[in-house]
Design a protein around this motif. Sequence first.
Motif, mmCIF file in Angstrom:
data_model
loop_
_atom_site.group_PDB
_atom_site.id
_atom_site.type_symbol
_atom_site.label_atom_id
_atom_site.label_comp_id
_atom_site.label_asym_id
_atom_site.label_seq_id
_atom_site.Cartn_x
_atom_site.Cartn_y
_atom_site.Cartn_z
ATOM 1 N N ASN A 136 -19.713 0.635 -1.726
ATOM 2 C CA ASN A 136 -18.510 0.386 -2.517
ATOM 3 C C ASN A 136 -17.291 0.067 -1.649
ATOM 4 O O ASN A 136 -16.214 -0.173 -2.161
ATOM 5 C CB ASN A 136 -18.222 1.561 -3.458
ATOM 6 N N VAL A 137 -17.462 0.092 -0.347
ATOM 7 C CA VAL A 137 -16.391 -0.358 0.556
ATOM 8 C C VAL A 137 -17.000 -1.419 1.454
ATOM 9 O O VAL A 137 -17.725 -1.109 2.395
ATOM 10 C CB VAL A 137 -15.843 0.817 1.396
ATOM 11 N N ILE A 138 -16.720 -2.663 1.148
ATOM 12 C CA ILE A 138 -17.398 -3.752 1.850
ATOM 13 C C ILE A 138 -17.015 -3.781 3.322
ATOM 14 O O ILE A 138 -17.795 -4.180 4.174
ATOM 15 C CB ILE A 138 -17.092 -5.108 1.168
ATOM 16 N N LEU A 139 -15.823 -3.320 3.647
ATOM 17 C CA LEU A 139 -15.384 -3.319 5.046
ATOM 18 C C LEU A 139 -16.310 -2.460 5.911
ATOM 19 O O LEU A 139 -16.457 -2.712 7.108
ATOM 20 C CB LEU A 139 -13.942 -2.799 5.143
ATOM 21 N N PHE A 140 -16.945 -1.470 5.315
ATOM 22 C CA PHE A 140 -17.842 -0.609 6.083
ATOM 23 C C PHE A 140 -19.126 -1.338 6.485
ATOM 24 O O PHE A 140 -19.928 -0.805 7.246
ATOM 25 C CB PHE A 140 -18.190 0.655 5.295
ATOM 26 N N LEU A 153 -18.939 -4.033 8.103
ATOM 27 C CA LEU A 153 -18.570 -4.759 9.338
ATOM 28 C C LEU A 153 -19.521 -4.346 10.454
ATOM 29 O O LEU A 153 -19.642 -3.158 10.763
ATOM 30 C CB LEU A 153 -17.132 -4.399 9.739
ATOM 31 N N GLN A 174 -12.758 -8.001 -2.585
ATOM 32 C CA GLN A 174 -12.993 -6.585 -2.323
ATOM 33 C C GLN A 174 -12.641 -6.245 -0.870
ATOM 34 O O GLN A 174 -12.044 -5.217 -0.591
ATOM 35 C CB GLN A 174 -14.457 -6.265 -2.615
ATOM 36 N N SER A 217 -8.973 -6.026 -0.482
ATOM 37 C CA SER A 217 -8.520 -4.765 -1.064
ATOM 38 C C SER A 217 -8.782 -3.598 -0.105
ATOM 39 O O SER A 217 -7.925 -2.726 0.077
ATOM 40 C CB SER A 217 -9.260 -4.568 -2.392
ATOM 41 N N ASP A 218 -9.948 -3.586 0.527
ATOM 42 C CA ASP A 218 -10.271 -2.533 1.500
ATOM 43 C C ASP A 218 -9.276 -2.555 2.662
ATOM 44 O O ASP A 218 -8.748 -1.519 3.074
ATOM 45 C CB ASP A 218 -11.679 -2.744 2.092
ATOM 46 N N THR A 236 -7.693 -0.421 -4.437
ATOM 47 C CA THR A 236 -7.019 -0.165 -3.163
ATOM 48 C C THR A 236 -6.381 1.223 -3.175
ATOM 49 O O THR A 236 -6.456 1.974 -2.199
ATOM 50 C CB THR A 236 -5.938 -1.233 -2.911
ATOM 51 N N PHE A 288 -12.703 0.259 11.995
ATOM 52 C CA PHE A 288 -12.702 -0.757 10.942
ATOM 53 C C PHE A 288 -11.380 -1.515 10.814
ATOM 54 O O PHE A 288 -11.356 -2.599 10.245
ATOM 55 C CB PHE A 288 -13.072 -0.123 9.599
#
Lengths: 296, 190
Positions: free
Chosen positions: A2-6, A8, A30, A33-34, B127, B149
């Motif tokens: 649910n956190v696309i940045l994770f 990476l 998304q 937003s992250d 957010t 990150f």
Amino acid sequence: MNVILFDLPPEPERQAEWLERVLVSPAAGQLLSDIAALRSIADEESSVAPEASEPGLAEIIGEQQEVVLREGLRPVDRATFRRLLQSPVALSELMLEIELSDSPYWRSLTPVLAGPMPTAAERAPEAGASEVPKTGLPDSDSRANGTMRRWFVAAAALAAATLLAIANWPDTPDSGWGWDRQEVFALRSDAPTYLRHLASAADEWFQRTPATDQELRSRLVAFRRGCDKLLAAPHPSLNATDRDWLRERCQVWSEKFDDQLARLDRSDDWSVVLREADETVLKLIQALRDRADDLV
Amino acid sequence: MPPESTVPCLDEDQVDIDALREKYEPMLMRFAINLCGNPHDAEDLVQDLWRQVASTQSCPQAGAEQAWLMKSLRHRWIDLGRYRMRRPVTLFNDLETRSNDEDERSPDPGVSREPQPEVRCFQRERTTALRECLDKLQELQRRFLMLHFFEALPHIEIADHCDAPLGTVAATIHRAKVRIKECMERKGWT
């Protein structure tokens, strides 16, 4: 996730490719937003006035924009890439420029797989729908146009595929965790997928942090039992060479877990043992993923 | 002085909305879906854009329609993001400032910036939820997570930077991710 940045990749050399694929996918919003959430923390901690802190695309990539549109983000230097990754504003500008440029490079990219985000309406009960009643738009009720149908069909197909994958996943919530489930080894697929599947199962080690030495012991025993199951499993997705490699590695990992259990028996500082067990699991996960990458 | 890619509309019929829709709607939908993450909200965003285009006092110069529409769509997306915040997150002030700065220096459709309450695209609530989950992390977890990150530092550089064992860095980040994931799920973001 649910956190696309994770998602990476930890390896810097893979990050540009990942970001490119996100930017051309429905996961892009998304991601922005992250980043916005993380950026708000960074701005607070640095006491920088937010309006002065975030540069736009031109300020970040400047004259490299042409190269980026032609060849993607890999030619961009590391510092520039980092600044870009910190700026949702610049990234949304880049998305716009990519669309307008109609670049063959960007058109050739495969978007990351991402399930559709919940719609605003679906989020309504918890996200303030009562403040913002959906009154119906003059035109939006007539969504039965071809474009929308196509998108809905695509979204429905994606959802169906996801459900199917979940239904076929050889796991049940009450049957232990990680490798301590015989079903984990029943997956039939190509070798890289199978090795990544094992890595993901091992990753479940981190789903709980032991709060006592007894909990740590219990987790280690379960993982060690999983190693035994792995050693005994036939691994039909692997050829003989990969099977031997896996079993050999698993022997080494098992010895480390045995050593850690022995140290718990000797009443060594369990927090130190936990840290070392974490390292062992991380290394074995990395080894499985590296092997999978090598086989692709 | 009108923005460089727009000209004053001489009459109501100068913008042929139907023709623009027919030609550019698929492209706008694709871009909107990438911004919003789902077709439903994307459709709302695009509908909102057309409504704004219909009421605008400026028209695109001939040949500049595509860029005009795409930039308008992005601006609408940014605008919509800043009117729905239940708890302020400083970034959105930044987005607003940035958006307004761009108005002064780059082509702009000149459409009204008044938001339509029916349209909800930019995942502002999401957010906010993520920010709240990040605030619940232990200090070390948040610090490592930010370095990895947000600063895009690999584990080994964080370990060097913070004088911490590599395994500790990796495990702390991993556990922080798990906590965030669970926190987001509790808030309804699966």
